[in-house]
Design a protein around this motif. Structure first.
Motif, mmCIF file in Angstrom:
data_model
loop_
_atom_site.group_PDB
_atom_site.id
_atom_site.type_symbol
_atom_site.label_atom_id
_atom_site.label_comp_id
_atom_site.label_asym_id
_atom_site.label_seq_id
_atom_site.Cartn_x
_atom_site.Cartn_y
_atom_site.Cartn_z
ATOM 1 N N PRO A 5 17.922 -13.299 -34.540
ATOM 2 C CA PRO A 5 18.868 -14.079 -35.354
ATOM 3 C C PRO A 5 19.809 -13.202 -36.176
ATOM 4 O O PRO A 5 19.526 -12.032 -36.452
ATOM 5 C CB PRO A 5 17.939 -14.891 -36.271
ATOM 6 C CG PRO A 5 16.637 -14.967 -35.538
ATOM 7 C CD PRO A 5 16.521 -13.665 -34.805
ATOM 8 N N HIS A 53 27.969 -12.979 -33.614
ATOM 9 C CA HIS A 53 26.719 -13.414 -32.989
ATOM 10 C C HIS A 53 26.995 -14.616 -32.090
ATOM 11 O O HIS A 53 27.724 -15.531 -32.479
ATOM 12 C CB HIS A 53 25.682 -13.783 -34.050
ATOM 13 C CG HIS A 53 24.259 -13.745 -33.558
ATOM 14 N ND1 HIS A 53 23.780 -14.590 -32.582
ATOM 15 C CD2 HIS A 53 23.212 -12.936 -33.898
ATOM 16 C CE1 HIS A 53 22.497 -14.330 -32.356
ATOM 17 N NE2 HIS A 53 22.141 -13.326 -33.142
ATOM 18 N N ASN A 108 25.168 -16.984 -31.456
ATOM 19 C CA ASN A 108 24.682 -18.215 -32.080
ATOM 20 C C ASN A 108 25.585 -18.739 -33.193
ATOM 21 O O ASN A 108 25.311 -19.797 -33.764
ATOM 22 C CB ASN A 108 23.275 -17.999 -32.638
ATOM 23 C CG ASN A 108 22.260 -17.740 -31.548
ATOM 24 O OD1 ASN A 108 22.514 -17.989 -30.374
ATOM 25 N ND2 ASN A 108 21.094 -17.235 -31.930
#
Length: 347
Positions: free
Chosen positions: A263, A278, A280
């Protein structure tokens, strides 16, 4: 101390001054002699070890074995009181024995028959749990672990940012949008799936054995640096598993990393939040592609603000990694034993 009682009193029942002085000298002499009879102990905390510390590398972690003199830690890194050796016949002199996981295959037949008293064994790996097999066989074998994980006894990251007051930003000239160097491409990996879907929305320049476009060692960074963005996609996703794909292929090359791995919060423990993108961060790969394709030059330069404060340090020489044991040794838990290595590494 029964032997002191007769010296405290004279035959006439009164304190004998001369006897007291003699007793004091005798006690002082014994107290001082203890440092010579047992030099490992002092009036304060017991010393952990008498120099030099001898570290035996049972098998070198990489295929290319560099020149390793016994004083290499002092010669290259100014670390004193430590000697490094790869000579197995010196096992009986070693305080620490280092075992790369690759040397443990297929089993215990290649290890010493027994661990000497007071000797500590170190398990070493830079691979992720997904690429590390047969760990269950090594329960209650190793005292310390040496990996990329921050909670390792000896922490050996692939790289780090070090303070730098140059206050300059250097962005290489760009001729392409996105590049990716990949050698081991497997369709079952998460990174293969992400690339396949992302490539529907933008073109990615692919290099490496997987695309029959291998890059020579000296032309790797110069080639990557021509791209605005680099796909720093890890082969598996695990805590702290942030490899040279970020440190060398992206930050050192002078391109912006688009990361796929642990993460974002984990990455931010290593690098500034505004130094990478990132996967995400976006609701879809189409949104990510649009973000990359439409970014203006001002916004792009912001990703390099870290260069005003830091520079990249790569850890590529195993001699430096092994010498890290020397500086960590005084703070390590002596006699510790990992009862379940697999459970720890997969946690």
């Amino acid at each position: 101390m029964p032997w002191a009682l007769p010296l405290r009193w004279s035959p006439w029942g009164r304190p004998g001054v001369k006897a007291l002085v003699t007793a004091g000298v005798f006690v002082t002499t014994l107290w001082n002699m203890r440092f010579f009879l047992n030099p490992s102990k002092g009036s304060g905390e017991e010393l952990k070890h008498r120099e030099p510390l001898v570290i035996l590398v049972w098998e070198w972690p990489s295929k290319q074995v560099p020149s390793v003199s016994r004083d290499v830690c002092r010669e290259l890194y100014s670390i004193t009181g430590c000697q490094l050796t790869t000579e197995r016949q010196l096992l009986h002199q070693a305080d620490v024995v280092v075992f790369p996981h690759s040397s443990l295959q297929p089993g215990r037949d290649k290890l010493p028959k027994e661990k000497l008293p007071g000797q500590n064994w170190v398990w070493v790996s830079l691979e992720s749990p997904s690429n590390t097999r047969a760990l269950a066989a090594w329960n209650k074998t190793f005292n310390w672990v040496m990996t990329y994980r921050q909670d390792s006894d000896i922490f050996i990251p692939y790289g780090k940012l070090v303070p730098n007051r140059s206050a300059t930003v250097n962005i290489p000239a760009k001729t392409s949008l996105v590049s990716w160097v990949i050698s081991n491409y497997h369709r079952t990996q998460k990174r293969a799936e992400v690339y396949k879907n992302l490539s529907r929305y933008l073109h990615v320049n692919i290099y490496g054995k997987a695309n029959n476009k291998p890059l020579c060692k000296d032309c790797l960074l110069s080639t990557i640096s021509k791209s605005k963005f680099y796909l720093a996609f890890e082969n598996s996703i695990h805590r702290d598993y942030i490899t040279e794909k970020l440190w060398r292929n992206s930050l050192l090359a002078g391109t912006v990393p688009v990361v796929l791995g642990p993460p974002r919060a984990n990455y931010e423990q290593f690098v500034p939040a505004d130094s990478f993108i990132h996967v995400n961060d976006f609701g879809s790969l189409e949104e990510l592609a649009t973000f990359l394709k439409t970014m203006n030059s001002s916004r792009y330069r912001q990703f390099f603000a870290w260069q005003r404060r830091f520079s990249v340090k790569l850890y590529a020489d195993w001699r430096e990694r092994i010498c890290a044991i020397c500086t960590a040794y005084p703070h390590l838990h002596q006699g510790r034993l990992y009862p379940d290595l697999k459970s720890w590494f997969n946690s």
